[in-house]
Design a protein around this motif. Sequence first.
Motif: not given
Length: 205
Positions: A31-48
């Motif tokens: 199978g492949p190697v998968c690579v992701a890039a993500v840009v989040l909002p400045d004030d991002f937060s998450h409980a999980v």
Amino acid sequence: MPTIDHENTLRAEGFRIVAGIDEAGRGPLAGPVCVAAVVLPDDFSHAVLNDSKQLSEVKRERLYEEITTDARIRWHCVSIEPEEIDRINILQATWEGMRRAALGLQPVPDAALIDGKPVKRFPLHHVALVKGDSLSYSIAAASIIAKVTRDRLMVAMARQHPEYGFEIHKGYPTPGHLAALKQHGPCPHHRRSFRPVAQLELDLA
């Protein structure tokens, strides 16, 4: 737990758009190697949200849907296939995936946070964070997208080649996978340059 601190440090230094980058699938035999890039909002937060390896499959799937459908979040994921992995080696393939994932974002980021060690010839300013998927929200989000994308590809691959059990081990060198390889030989999705597959082909010759 991850925070947005590393992203905000780069923004404070003048890098307006900061992406987090992570991969899934460096170790498997198929199978492949998968690579992701993500840009989040400045004030991002998450409980999980956390390193994908720390979460159950159900939680990863839920987070994937949440991240990829949030209009505030920009993301891009690429797959480097076994043929290219065999041609340039897994490290170079992973680095190439990171370059493609970053440059595939629109607009292109000013800087990146990358899980692991520095990437040679990376086209953007970047900061490498060992265990970055447990330190940075954007790297953690990238780890979720890369992992879920790859797992789904391996499940689809299992329908084409049910004899290998890809849906169970996702291509990693488990005893069951090695036994299936020995019985059936490699399929087109196996990485010929990886030692167990290469050795098996020598044994079959």
